[in-house]
Scaffold this motif. Structure first.
Motif, PDB file in Angstrom:
ATOM      1  N   VAL A   1     -42.988  24.093 -38.480  1.00  0.00           N
ATOM      2  CA  VAL A   1     -44.409  24.411 -38.406  1.00  0.00           C
ATOM      3  C   VAL A   1     -45.104  23.384 -37.511  1.00  0.00           C
ATOM      4  CG1 VAL A   1     -46.550  24.734 -39.695  1.00  0.00           C
ATOM      5  CG2 VAL A   1     -44.417  25.594 -40.627  1.00  0.00           C
ATOM      6  N   SER A   2     -44.580  22.175 -37.478  1.00  0.00           N
ATOM      7  CA  SER A   2     -45.060  21.200 -36.495  1.00  0.00           C
ATOM      8  C   SER A   2     -44.813  21.707 -35.075  1.00  0.00           C
ATOM      9  CB  SER A   2     -44.350  19.855 -36.701  1.00  0.00           C
ATOM     10  OG  SER A   2     -44.726  18.917 -35.708  1.00  0.00           O
ATOM     11  N   ASP A   3     -43.649  22.316 -34.835  1.00  0.00           N
ATOM     12  CA  ASP A   3     -43.375  22.918 -33.520  1.00  0.00           C
ATOM     13  C   ASP A   3     -44.363  24.042 -33.217  1.00  0.00           C
ATOM     14  OD1 ASP A   3     -41.196  21.250 -33.094  1.00  0.00           O
ATOM     15  OD2 ASP A   3     -39.727  22.702 -33.845  1.00  0.00           O
ATOM     16  N   ALA A   4     -44.719  24.813 -34.248  1.00  0.00           N
ATOM     17  CA  ALA A   4     -45.666  25.901 -34.038  1.00  0.00           C
ATOM     18  C   ALA A   4     -47.026  25.370 -33.591  1.00  0.00           C
ATOM     19  CB  ALA A   4     -45.809  26.724 -35.315  1.00  0.00           C
ATOM     20  N   VAL A   5     -47.463  24.264 -34.192  1.00  0.00           N
ATOM     21  CA  VAL A   5     -48.710  23.628 -33.761  1.00  0.00           C
ATOM     22  C   VAL A   5     -48.578  23.166 -32.312  1.00  0.00           C
ATOM     23  CG1 VAL A   5     -50.263  21.674 -34.133  1.00  0.00           C
ATOM     24  CG2 VAL A   5     -49.349  22.932 -36.098  1.00  0.00           C
ATOM     25  N   GLN A   6     -47.418  22.598 -31.969  1.00  0.00           N
ATOM     26  CA  GLN A   6     -47.193  22.125 -30.602  1.00  0.00           C
ATOM     27  C   GLN A   6     -47.247  23.281 -29.599  1.00  0.00           C
ATOM     28  OE1 GLN A   6     -46.859  18.873 -30.185  1.00  0.00           O
ATOM     29  NE2 GLN A   6     -46.628  18.886 -27.954  1.00  0.00           N
ATOM     30  N   ILE A   7     -46.663  24.402 -29.952  1.00  0.00           N
ATOM     31  CA  ILE A   7     -46.693  25.576 -29.076  1.00  0.00           C
ATOM     32  C   ILE A   7     -48.127  26.034 -28.839  1.00  0.00           C
ATOM     33  CG2 ILE A   7     -46.102  28.047 -28.976  1.00  0.00           C
ATOM     34  CD1 ILE A   7     -43.432  27.255 -30.372  1.00  0.00           C
ATOM     35  N   HIS A   8     -48.956  25.940 -29.858  1.00  0.00           N
ATOM     36  CA  HIS A   8     -50.353  26.345 -29.726  1.00  0.00           C
ATOM     37  C   HIS A   8     -51.183  25.317 -28.954  1.00  0.00           C
ATOM     38  CE1 HIS A   8     -49.334  29.409 -32.682  1.00  0.00           C
ATOM     39  NE2 HIS A   8     -50.539  29.922 -32.575  1.00  0.00           N
ATOM     40  N   GLY A   9     -50.666  24.106 -28.800  1.00  0.00           N
ATOM     41  CA  GLY A   9     -51.410  23.092 -28.072  1.00  0.00           C
ATOM     42  C   GLY A   9     -52.655  22.662 -28.818  1.00  0.00           C
ATOM     43  N   GLY A  10     -53.711  22.367 -28.084  1.00  0.00           N
ATOM     44  CA  GLY A  10     -54.932  21.839 -28.687  1.00  0.00           C
ATOM     45  C   GLY A  10     -55.543  22.762 -29.714  1.00  0.00           C
ATOM     46  N   ILE A  11     -55.470  24.069 -29.479  1.00  0.00           N
ATOM     47  CA  ILE A  11     -56.076  24.997 -30.437  1.00  0.00           C
ATOM     48  C   ILE A  11     -55.348  24.984 -31.775  1.00  0.00           C
ATOM     49  CG2 ILE A  11     -54.751  27.085 -29.827  1.00  0.00           C
ATOM     50  CD1 ILE A  11     -57.401  28.631 -30.038  1.00  0.00           C
ATOM     51  N   GLY A  12     -54.078  24.594 -31.763  1.00  0.00           N
ATOM     52  CA  GLY A  12     -53.321  24.509 -33.007  1.00  0.00           C
ATOM     53  C   GLY A  12     -53.796  23.404 -33.926  1.00  0.00           C
ATOM     54  N   PHE A  13     -54.638  22.500 -33.384  1.00  0.00           N
ATOM     55  CA  PHE A  13     -55.158  21.374 -34.154  1.00  0.00           C
ATOM     56  C   PHE A  13     -56.540  21.678 -34.718  1.00  0.00           C
ATOM     57  CE2 PHE A  13     -56.480  16.808 -34.560  1.00  0.00           C
ATOM     58  CZ  PHE A  13     -55.411  16.387 -35.336  1.00  0.00           C
ATOM     59  N   ILE A  14     -57.027  22.898 -34.514  1.00  0.00           N
ATOM     60  CA  ILE A  14     -58.383  23.277 -34.904  1.00  0.00           C
ATOM     61  C   ILE A  14     -58.363  24.049 -36.214  1.00  0.00           C
ATOM     62  CG2 ILE A  14     -60.439  24.566 -34.202  1.00  0.00           C
ATOM     63  CD1 ILE A  14     -59.804  22.088 -32.494  1.00  0.00           C
ATOM     64  N   ARG A  15     -59.258  23.677 -37.125  1.00  0.00           N
ATOM     65  CA  ARG A  15     -59.405  24.405 -38.380  1.00  0.00           C
ATOM     66  C   ARG A  15     -59.749  25.864 -38.083  1.00  0.00           C
ATOM     67  NH1 ARG A  15     -60.211  21.806 -43.480  1.00  0.00           N
ATOM     68  NH2 ARG A  15     -58.737  20.086 -43.465  1.00  0.00           N
ATOM     69  N   GLY A  16     -59.174  26.756 -38.858  1.00  0.00           N
ATOM     70  CA  GLY A  16     -59.394  28.181 -38.668  1.00  0.00           C
ATOM     71  C   GLY A  16     -58.249  28.862 -37.957  1.00  0.00           C
ATOM     72  N   ILE A  17     -57.341  28.074 -37.368  1.00  0.00           N
ATOM     73  CA  ILE A  17     -56.147  28.613 -36.720  1.00  0.00           C
ATOM     74  C   ILE A  17     -55.015  28.643 -37.741  1.00  0.00           C
ATOM     75  CG2 ILE A  17     -54.488  28.302 -34.844  1.00  0.00           C
ATOM     76  CD1 ILE A  17     -57.333  29.124 -33.977  1.00  0.00           C
ATOM     77  N   GLU A  18     -54.281  29.737 -37.809  1.00  0.00           N
ATOM     78  CA  GLU A  18     -53.290  29.915 -38.872  1.00  0.00           C
ATOM     79  C   GLU A  18     -52.272  28.791 -38.921  1.00  0.00           C
ATOM     80  OE1 GLU A  18     -50.297  33.360 -40.651  1.00  0.00           O
ATOM     81  OE2 GLU A  18     -50.773  33.361 -38.505  1.00  0.00           O
ATOM     82  N   VAL A  19     -51.743  28.376 -37.776  1.00  0.00           N
ATOM     83  CA  VAL A  19     -50.674  27.371 -37.807  1.00  0.00           C
ATOM     84  C   VAL A  19     -51.178  26.024 -38.295  1.00  0.00           C
ATOM     85  CG1 VAL A  19     -49.225  28.507 -36.084  1.00  0.00           C
ATOM     86  CG2 VAL A  19     -50.951  26.834 -35.330  1.00  0.00           C
ATOM     87  N   GLU A  20     -52.480  25.726 -38.119  1.00  0.00           N
ATOM     88  CA  GLU A  20     -53.032  24.484 -38.667  1.00  0.00           C
ATOM     89  C   GLU A  20     -52.964  24.507 -40.185  1.00  0.00           C
ATOM     90  OE1 GLU A  20     -56.013  22.020 -40.574  1.00  0.00           O
ATOM     91  OE2 GLU A  20     -56.151  24.206 -40.402  1.00  0.00           O
ATOM     92  N   ARG A  21     -53.338  25.656 -40.785  1.00  0.00           N
ATOM     93  CA  ARG A  21     -53.242  25.786 -42.243  1.00  0.00           C
ATOM     94  C   ARG A  21     -51.790  25.742 -42.705  1.00  0.00           C
ATOM     95  NH1 ARG A  21     -52.002  30.041 -44.987  1.00  0.00           N
ATOM     96  NH2 ARG A  21     -52.605  31.535 -43.369  1.00  0.00           N
ATOM     97  N   LEU A  22     -50.917  26.442 -41.993  1.00  0.00           N
ATOM     98  CA  LEU A  22     -49.498  26.443 -42.369  1.00  0.00           C
ATOM     99  C   LEU A  22     -48.919  25.026 -42.334  1.00  0.00           C
ATOM    100  CD1 LEU A  22     -48.321  29.604 -40.400  1.00  0.00           C
ATOM    101  CD2 LEU A  22     -48.590  29.426 -42.875  1.00  0.00           C
ATOM    102  N   TYR A  23     -49.346  24.233 -41.353  1.00  0.00           N
ATOM    103  CA  TYR A  23     -48.876  22.854 -41.221  1.00  0.00           C
ATOM    104  C   TYR A  23     -49.224  22.050 -42.472  1.00  0.00           C
ATOM    105  CZ  TYR A  23     -48.177  18.319 -38.813  1.00  0.00           C
ATOM    106  OH  TYR A  23     -47.745  17.069 -38.437  1.00  0.00           O
ATOM    107  N   ARG A  24     -50.468  22.236 -42.964  1.00  0.00           N
ATOM    108  CA  ARG A  24     -50.879  21.531 -44.181  1.00  0.00           C
ATOM    109  C   ARG A  24     -50.191  22.100 -45.421  1.00  0.00           C
ATOM    110  NH1 ARG A  24     -55.615  22.784 -45.282  1.00  0.00           N
ATOM    111  NH2 ARG A  24     -56.249  24.132 -43.550  1.00  0.00           N
ATOM    112  N   ASP A  25     -50.033  23.421 -45.449  1.00  0.00           N
ATOM    113  CA  ASP A  25     -49.421  24.064 -46.614  1.00  0.00           C
ATOM    114  C   ASP A  25     -47.955  23.689 -46.785  1.00  0.00           C
ATOM    115  OD1 ASP A  25     -51.798  25.319 -47.209  1.00  0.00           O
ATOM    116  OD2 ASP A  25     -51.206  27.283 -46.430  1.00  0.00           O
TER     117      ASP A  25
END
Length: 385
Positions: free
Chosen positions: A337-361
């Motif tokens: 899921v860390s890789d998924a955030v990386q694939i999304h780039g900067g937007i993956g670090f923004i609240r409201g994006i699914e992979v950001e929530r998955l990363y925390r979950d």
């Protein structure tokens, strides 16, 4: 789906495929669109749980004559994976009811089953599973909550922390010492109603992930309990709690697989849509290799879970296989899921994006139902004994 619907059929049979599809339909229709809202508000989705009860998504392995579905651990793993693909907090409720339901179904009296098990599976009563204490996390043997015999039954004193459903539960399953000298052989389990005098509920914890699942502390200030509050045999509480841990670890492993499934789906969709240097980023080898590694770990995790579940269903001593599945799948979820955030780039670090929530979950999967360090210890002891 990265692995097309039908793989359940090839591995387990058509009934599992149908269960997966029906659960997936519920997730896609009712859950996925609400996950972000529930995460932001940390809201307890009672309406979803009542709907799940009507659909038969609670008590998967509990016998039908006790109000359950009467299926097996493999079916439970299917449901947990599909639910957590939608939102892991909701899957956690399913797992909690499976654990408490297993204890009540196996060790409860008929009266206890009628008063607690059936209403719980209909989601008319909410349960809490109270083991952990400030000095008793991985070391369950270190609990200090006590229950002393009285002329009318028992008196419970002590407290628990980080208890799932503590802020909302109608009753709690509580592990307590009934014989301090006997250690683990002196522990017993009690069913404690939340409306009993002396039952205290601490503040809700604000968690990093899986924020819609309610967690908090419970305190027991000289609570008087009747004799029928004892669940199972006196002095067998530790063994009873441990007896459901294997199933619980299969549940968390399945939940981890569901989180990773959601992450890889989101990553593929985004990689095809996002363009850089005049082409979709899915054309870049760096992205392709991350997605390929995610797919390998997803399939390996899923097969480890199914193997552990099949061994439990066959009546084998499956503890080490459940630990392997839980440890591997949880680590895979956190890593990829860390890789998924990386694939999304900067937007993956923004609240409201699914992979950001998955990363925390994902992170908690390495901690609850026994930390992954404990799982490695179990595996190593099995190999080295």
């Amino acid at each position: 789906m990265i692995f097309e619907p039908g793989w359940y059929d090839r591995i387990n049979g058509a009934e599992y495929q149908q269960l997966a599809r029906s659960t997936r339909q519920f997730v896609d229709a009712e859950l996925r669109d609400r996950a972000q809202y529930l995460d932001e508000r940390e809201e307890f989705p009672e309406d979803l749980y009542q709907m799940m009860a009507r659909l038969g998504l609670f008590g998967i392995t509990i016998p039908t004559d006790m109000g359950g579905v009467g299926a097996d651990v493999r079916a439970y793993s299917v449901v947990m994976e599909e639910l957590s693909r939608g939102y892991a907090s909701v899957a956690d409720q399913c797992g909690l009811l499976e654990m408490v339901g297993s204890l009540l179904a196996t060790h409860g009296t008929r009266a206890q089953q009628e008063a607690y098990l059936r209403p719980m599976l209909r989601f008319e009563r909410k349960c809490a599973y109270a083991i952990t204490e400030p000095e008793a996390g991985s070391d369950v043997g270190a609990i200090t909550t006590t229950a002393h015999r009285t002329a009318k039954g028992w008196r419970l004193e002590g407290g628990k922390i980080w208890i799932h459903n503590a802020p909302v539960a109608d009753f709690a399953i509580v592990l307590a010492l009934t014989d301090k000298e006997a250690g683990k052989r002196g522990m017993s389990i009690f069913i404690v109603d939340a409306d009993r005098p002396g039952y205290g509920i601490g503040p809700k914890e604000f968690k990093m992930g899986q924020r819609a699942s309610q967690v908090g502390a419970l305190t027991f200030d000289a609570i008087d309990l009747p004799p029928e509050a004892l669940l199972g045999e006196e002095g067998r509480g530790f063994q009873m709690m441990m007896s459901v841990l294997d199933k619980g670890r299969v549940g968390i492993a399945s939940l981890s697989v569901g989180i990773l499934q959601a992450a890889i789906e989101a990553s593929i969709e985004y990689a095809k849509m996002r363009h850089q240097f005049g082409k979709p980023i899915s054309d870049f080898q760096a992205i392709q290799w991350m997605i390929a590694d995610m797919a390998q770990s997803l399939q390996a995790s899923r097969l480890l879970v199914l193997d552990a579940a099949a061994r439990l269903d066959a009546g084998e001593d499956a503890t080490v296989y459940c630990s392997i599945a839980k440890c591997y799948a949880a680590d895979a979820a956190v890593r990829h899921v860390s890789d998924a955030v990386q694939i999304h780039g900067g937007i993956g670090f923004i609240r409201g994006i699914e992979v950001e929530r998955l990363y925390r979950d994902a992170k908690i999967t390495q901690i609850y139902e026994g930390t992954n360090q404990i799982q490695r210890q179990i595996i190593a002891r099995h190999l080295l004994k």
